[in-house]
Scaffold this motif. Structure first.
Motif, mmCIF file in Angstrom:
data_model
loop_
_atom_site.group_PDB
_atom_site.id
_atom_site.type_symbol
_atom_site.label_atom_id
_atom_site.label_comp_id
_atom_site.label_asym_id
_atom_site.label_seq_id
_atom_site.Cartn_x
_atom_site.Cartn_y
_atom_site.Cartn_z
ATOM 1 N N ILE A 34 45.729 47.447 48.367
ATOM 2 C CA ILE A 34 47.108 47.800 47.980
ATOM 3 C C ILE A 34 47.886 46.541 47.586
ATOM 4 O O ILE A 34 48.572 46.509 46.569
ATOM 5 C CB ILE A 34 47.816 48.578 49.114
ATOM 6 C CG1 ILE A 34 47.193 49.974 49.242
ATOM 7 C CG2 ILE A 34 49.319 48.672 48.853
ATOM 8 C CD1 ILE A 34 47.664 50.745 50.455
ATOM 9 N N VAL A 35 47.756 45.492 48.388
ATOM 10 C CA VAL A 35 48.458 44.230 48.080
ATOM 11 C C VAL A 35 47.994 43.679 46.742
ATOM 12 O O VAL A 35 48.796 43.240 45.912
ATOM 13 C CB VAL A 35 48.242 43.198 49.217
ATOM 14 C CG1 VAL A 35 48.673 41.808 48.787
ATOM 15 C CG2 VAL A 35 49.007 43.625 50.461
ATOM 16 N N LEU A 36 46.686 43.716 46.496
ATOM 17 C CA LEU A 36 46.174 43.205 45.229
ATOM 18 C C LEU A 36 46.633 44.059 44.052
ATOM 19 O O LEU A 36 46.988 43.536 42.992
ATOM 20 C CB LEU A 36 44.648 43.121 45.257
ATOM 21 C CG LEU A 36 44.045 42.049 46.170
ATOM 22 C CD1 LEU A 36 42.529 42.168 46.210
ATOM 23 C CD2 LEU A 36 44.461 40.664 45.730
ATOM 24 N N LEU A 37 46.626 45.354 44.201
ATOM 25 C CA LEU A 37 47.026 46.252 43.109
ATOM 26 C C LEU A 37 48.519 46.154 42.790
ATOM 27 O O LEU A 37 48.929 46.338 41.648
ATOM 28 C CB LEU A 37 46.654 47.698 43.429
ATOM 29 C CG LEU A 37 45.166 48.035 43.371
ATOM 30 C CD1 LEU A 37 44.923 49.455 43.847
ATOM 31 C CD2 LEU A 37 44.638 47.867 41.950
ATOM 32 N N ILE A 38 49.327 45.861 43.790
ATOM 33 C CA ILE A 38 50.774 45.773 43.571
ATOM 34 C C ILE A 38 51.216 44.320 43.409
ATOM 35 O O ILE A 38 52.000 43.988 42.524
ATOM 36 C CB ILE A 38 51.550 46.438 44.738
ATOM 37 C CG1 ILE A 38 51.260 47.941 44.743
ATOM 38 C CG2 ILE A 38 53.046 46.174 44.623
ATOM 39 C CD1 ILE A 38 51.801 48.667 45.947
ATOM 40 N N GLY A 39 50.682 43.445 44.214
ATOM 41 C CA GLY A 39 51.142 42.054 44.243
ATOM 42 C C GLY A 39 50.810 41.266 42.991
ATOM 43 O O GLY A 39 51.651 40.517 42.472
ATOM 44 N N ILE A 40 49.600 41.409 42.468
ATOM 45 C CA ILE A 40 49.219 40.629 41.284
ATOM 46 C C ILE A 40 50.057 41.010 40.064
ATOM 47 O O ILE A 40 50.632 40.132 39.422
ATOM 48 C CB ILE A 40 47.697 40.747 41.019
ATOM 49 C CG1 ILE A 40 46.939 39.977 42.104
ATOM 50 C CG2 ILE A 40 47.345 40.227 39.640
ATOM 51 C CD1 ILE A 40 45.431 40.113 42.034
ATOM 52 N N PRO A 41 50.182 42.302 39.736
ATOM 53 C CA PRO A 41 51.045 42.637 38.584
ATOM 54 C C PRO A 41 52.506 42.234 38.811
ATOM 55 O O PRO A 41 53.179 41.769 37.894
ATOM 56 C CB PRO A 41 50.903 44.154 38.447
ATOM 57 C CG PRO A 41 49.602 44.478 39.087
ATOM 58 C CD PRO A 41 49.446 43.492 40.195
ATOM 59 N N ALA A 42 52.993 42.400 40.042
ATOM 60 C CA ALA A 42 54.389 42.024 40.316
ATOM 61 C C ALA A 42 54.576 40.520 40.151
ATOM 62 O O ALA A 42 55.562 40.061 39.563
ATOM 63 C CB ALA A 42 54.779 42.459 41.723
ATOM 64 N N GLY A 43 53.634 39.728 40.649
ATOM 65 C CA GLY A 43 53.715 38.275 40.484
ATOM 66 C C GLY A 43 53.658 37.877 39.022
ATOM 67 O O GLY A 43 54.394 37.003 38.571
#
Length: 195
Positions: A34-43
């Motif tokens: 979940i962190v990777l799916l949301i965090g990378i695009p958000a960053g």
């Protein structure tokens, strides 16, 4: 008669209980995904937005500048506006304006007499077409650049001018040559493009 093997657990029976270690591992893996799916695009969006904002500020500063900028216009500008600055040239400065009616490139440079002849030849005119005392650059363009051809602050010496008019899409150039320095004439050009 053949016997079918019997199932030990019914198909709709709940799965066996997981031990605590497996539950923690599964939840950690789910959280990481979940962190990777949301965090990378958000960053990526944050970084991209900051770069875009910085780029916009740079462009705003560039295009809000008033008056001449020291240095050479780009090769594309020189080719588009047909302003072939000769070599050698010094005191080179330029400024470009664009609107829906007309685009203008203002250029000044100091060169040798051979450089002046080379410039005029590449523009498509000759030195014999220069008219003494003819200030072909209008008041509006002089105001934009701060060029002064007479009165206080003007370069001493004769001014020679010509207008090189061409059919669209080629530019029209207003040229003034100041011979205040007998060895190194100063050249002023306003090249106009009408879309």
């Amino acid at each position: 008669m053949t016997r079918l093997p019997q199932q030990t657990t019914p198909a709709d029976a709940p799965p066996p209980d997981e031990d605590r270690r497996h539950v923690i591992r599964r939840r950690a893996l789910t959280l990481l995904i979940i962190v990777l799916l949301i965090g990378i695009p958000a960053g990526y969006l944050v970084i991209s937005a900051n770069q875009s904002r910085a780029s916009g500020k740079d462009k705003e500063e560039k295009y809000s500048a008033r008056g001449l900028t020291e240095g050479w216009p780009s090769k594309v500008q020189r080719r588009l506006y047909q302003v072939p600055i000769p070599h050698p040239a010094s005191k080179v400065a330029w400024y470009e304006t664009n609107n829906w009616k007309t685009s203008r490139l203002y250029v000044q440079f100091q060169t040798t007499h051979a450089g002046l002849d080379a410039f005029l030849e590449k523009v498509g005119v000759g030195r014999s077409e220069l008219v003494e005392g003819d200030i072909t650059i209008g008041a509006r363009d002089r105001h934009v650049t701060g060029w002064n051809f007479s009165g206080t602050g003007a370069r001493p010496g004769a001014n020679w001018g010509l207008v090189h008019q061409q059919k669209n899409p080629k530019p029209t150039q207003d040229i003034v040559v100041n011979t205040g320095n007998p060895t190194y004439p100063m050249v002023y050009v306003v090249s106009r493009l009408t879309p």
